[in-house]
Structures are given as structure tokens and as C-alpha cells.
Design a protein around this motif. Sequence first.
Motif, short mmCIF file in Angstrom:
data_model
loop_
_atom_site.label_atom_id
_atom_site.label_comp_id
_atom_site.label_asym_id
_atom_site.label_seq_id
_atom_site.Cartn_x
_atom_site.Cartn_y
_atom_site.Cartn_z
N PRO A 1 0.82 -1.23 0.00
CA PRO A 1 0.00 0.00 0.00
C PRO A 1 0.85 1.27 0.00
N ILE A 2 2.15 1.14 0.19
CA ILE A 2 3.04 2.31 0.23
C ILE A 2 3.19 2.86 -1.19
N GLN A 3 2.70 4.07 -1.40
CA GLN A 3 2.74 4.68 -2.72
C GLN A 3 3.70 5.87 -2.80
N SER A 4 4.03 6.44 -1.67
CA SER A 4 4.98 7.56 -1.63
C SER A 4 5.71 7.51 -0.29
N PRO A 5 6.83 8.22 -0.16
CA PRO A 5 7.58 8.16 1.11
C PRO A 5 6.75 8.50 2.34
N LYS A 6 5.78 9.41 2.22
CA LYS A 6 4.94 9.76 3.37
C LYS A 6 4.21 8.53 3.91
N ASP A 7 3.91 7.58 3.02
CA ASP A 7 3.18 6.38 3.44
C ASP A 7 4.01 5.45 4.32
N LEU A 8 5.30 5.78 4.50
CA LEU A 8 6.15 4.98 5.40
C LEU A 8 5.81 5.26 6.86
N GLU A 9 5.03 6.31 7.13
CA GLU A 9 4.56 6.57 8.49
C GLU A 9 3.80 5.33 8.99
N GLY A 10 4.12 4.91 10.21
CA GLY A 10 3.45 3.76 10.79
C GLY A 10 3.90 2.43 10.25
N LYS A 11 4.91 2.44 9.37
CA LYS A 11 5.42 1.21 8.76
C LYS A 11 6.80 0.88 9.32
N ILE A 12 7.22 -0.38 9.07
CA ILE A 12 8.55 -0.84 9.50
C ILE A 12 9.47 -0.86 8.28
N THR B 1 10.25 13.39 5.10
CA THR B 1 10.02 14.80 5.40
C THR B 1 9.73 15.59 4.13
N HIS B 2 10.49 15.31 3.08
CA HIS B 2 10.29 16.00 1.80
C HIS B 2 8.89 15.76 1.26
N ASP B 3 8.32 14.60 1.57
CA ASP B 3 6.98 14.25 1.09
C ASP B 3 5.88 14.71 2.05
N GLY B 4 6.28 15.46 3.09
CA GLY B 4 5.29 16.00 4.03
C GLY B 4 4.94 15.07 5.17
N GLY B 5 5.74 14.02 5.37
CA GLY B 5 5.46 13.07 6.44
C GLY B 5 6.25 13.34 7.69
N ASP B 6 6.00 12.53 8.71
CA ASP B 6 6.68 12.65 10.01
C ASP B 6 7.59 11.44 10.19
N TYR B 7 8.89 11.68 10.12
CA TYR B 7 9.87 10.59 10.21
C TYR B 7 9.78 9.87 11.55
N GLY C 1 14.12 14.48 -2.53
CA GLY C 1 14.76 15.42 -1.62
C GLY C 1 16.22 15.19 -1.28
N VAL C 2 16.78 14.05 -1.68
CA VAL C 2 18.19 13.76 -1.38
C VAL C 2 19.05 14.29 -2.53
N PRO C 3 20.14 15.01 -2.24
CA PRO C 3 20.99 15.50 -3.33
C PRO C 3 21.64 14.35 -4.09
N ASN C 4 21.81 14.55 -5.39
CA ASN C 4 22.42 13.50 -6.20
C ASN C 4 23.85 13.24 -5.76
N TYR C 5 24.21 11.96 -5.70
CA TYR C 5 25.59 11.60 -5.36
C TYR C 5 26.03 10.41 -6.19
N SER C 6 27.32 10.25 -6.30
CA SER C 6 27.89 9.10 -7.00
C SER C 6 27.87 7.91 -6.05
N ASN D 1 21.52 5.41 5.95
CA ASN D 1 20.22 4.95 5.48
C ASN D 1 19.07 5.57 6.28
N GLU D 2 19.29 5.80 7.55
CA GLU D 2 18.29 6.50 8.35
C GLU D 2 18.07 7.91 7.81
N SER D 3 19.18 8.57 7.44
CA SER D 3 19.07 9.93 6.92
C SER D 3 18.37 9.96 5.57
#
Length: 337
Positions: free
Chosen positions: A132-143, A161-167, A219-224, A152-154
Motif C-alpha cells: 500500500p506504500i505509494q509515496s515516502p509519506k506512506d512509510l509513516e506507521g510502517k517498519i 520529510t520531503h513528502d510532508g510526512g513525520d519521520y 529530496g536527497v541531493p544527487n551523489y555518486s 540509510n536512516e538519513s
Amino acid sequence: MKKRLLFGIAFLLLLLAGCTNSADTGTKEETPTDEKKKVSIMLDWYPNAVHSYLYVAQEKGFFDEENVELDIQFPANPTDPMNLTAAGKVMLGFYYQPDVILAQANEQVPVKAIASIVQEPLNYTVMLEDSPIQSPKDLEGKIVGYPGIPLNESLIKTMVTHDGGDYEKVKMIDVGFELEASVVSKRVDAVTGTFINHEVPVMESKGYKARYFNPVENGVPNYSELVLVTSDDTWKNEQEAIQSFWRAAEKGYNFMKENPEEALDILLSHQDQANFPLDKAIETESLNVLLPKMESETAKFGELDPTSWEEVRDWLKEMELITTTPEVDEMIMDINS
């Protein structure tokens, strides 16, 4: 007088004969061939698709053309490529842009990135297709499972946060490197630390369709993901050998890009069958994912983007993963300089 004249003529003829003989045999004129430039490199893991161009360069004689003898080594521990390169135990190592910045900022490890191998992240957040997770905000309440690495936590925090959710509403659990198994068994709802060119093809080869979030689109800057590093001392003492290595590696990359199937066949012939056997179908899909990320319309293979290093450094500072902000020229160097 006649005797002296005859003796002189005979002596002159002997000298001429000696010179001619020397020219014919080459014994006097030969110069020793240049010694091979010995270059050691430590992979980030066992051989896989991302390393194909190195084995191509070996197989096709590109290193021989540059008079380079390459010693490819595998790490016993994940940090070996960085640590052993910094210590001068190997000349070159494969590592990851954020981790190079972390090492420079927090520990002043004397290494610099000298080339970008994969110019975009491969570390995506992955879930099953029917999740059911469709966007990063949907990770709220998920494992979310991850391999216990703070970076990876960052990534998750930034995307949610970028998607308007609460980490703070996301539960992160350390599953080690059992990433694929954890999400397939539904022990977790999603995983991060998963590489889009490896874990996803492995999952799909077993019949599990996946979806994923690209951190750069959230929301994460591009990196190599993968860069080539060397130590300051090694660069100072072995710059010519390193640049010769790179010219051969570029030839290998260009061949791989034009002949991906042959390049993979060469890789498979050099795989570590005992410890890390490769599946041709998975490596083929991996290379399909990798090639568009190894160069772009704006950056050729190997090119480092100073702006990216600034932005990722600043993001890591914002995430409180680093306490100092090293200058760009402390972190990177142009391999062709």
C-alpha cells in the motif's frame, strides 16, 4: 712499413667486422624494456557487472598497451577499500561518495576521490509491488528494514520529510544484510540499503515484483554511488601509473558500453565461483541499470561533479552525520590533472 700498413688494415677490418656484428645481433644497441607499472585495486565487493570494464581491459590487452600490470583484490570487510587505500596497502579502491565525505570530515582519512564510476545513487527504498506504500509519506506507521548504517536512516528521514510526512512515525529496524529476505517474508514493509541493480533483479528472478523510491527524486541531493579513491601519498608517488591505469580502464568502459554481452561473458569467466557465483540473467539486468548511470549527456565516465560534493557535504551536515565541512579540493581530485 708494409708490415705495419698491412697490420693496420687488418686491425681496421676487425673493428669494422665487430661493429657490423654488433649491429646485426643488437647486443650493443638493445635498450631494456620498461618495467610494468604495478597497480593494485580493491573492489567494493566480489566481481559483478559494475566491474566488467576492468576485466574487459585485462582481457583485451588495454592494460598491456599502457604498460600496466593490474592486481585486482577483494575486500574481507566492507571498509577495507577505504582503510587499506588510506594506509597505502593498495593503490586504488572503490568506495561511496557519502562515505568518502564522512571519512574526510569526521576522521580526516587521507584519501580523495579521483573518478566517478556510477554517477547516481543505486541505494533505493524498495517494497513489494502490492504494498500500500505509494509515496515516502506512506512509510509513516510502517517498519523499514536497513543494514544498521546511519546514512540509510538519513535517506529515509529526508524522503519522508520531503513528502510532508513525520519521520518519527517510521520504525527503523536493523536487519543486517537480510534485506531481500526481510521484505519478501513481510517481516518489514520496506527496505533501504538495497541496490537497484542487485537486490531488485534478485527479487524479481524469484518471482517477487518490486517498486521503489529513488532518493534523488525525493529530496536527497544527487551523489555518486561508486567512486575511485586513492591516498594523498599514493597520488604523489604513483600519479603516472594511476593515469595509465585510467586510460586503460576508459578503453575497457567504452568497449563494455558498445559490447555489453561480450563484456559480461568476460566478467563471468573471471567470477569468484566459490564465494560469489554470478547469475548471467541478473548481471545482464544489472548492467542495463548501470550503464545509463555511469555517464550522462553532461558528464562523461569518470567525471566528478564539484557541486554534488558540496551539496552532499551540506546535506550530511544538516543530518548531523558530520561535524566539519571539508573543502571540495580536500575530497576530490581530477585523475587527468
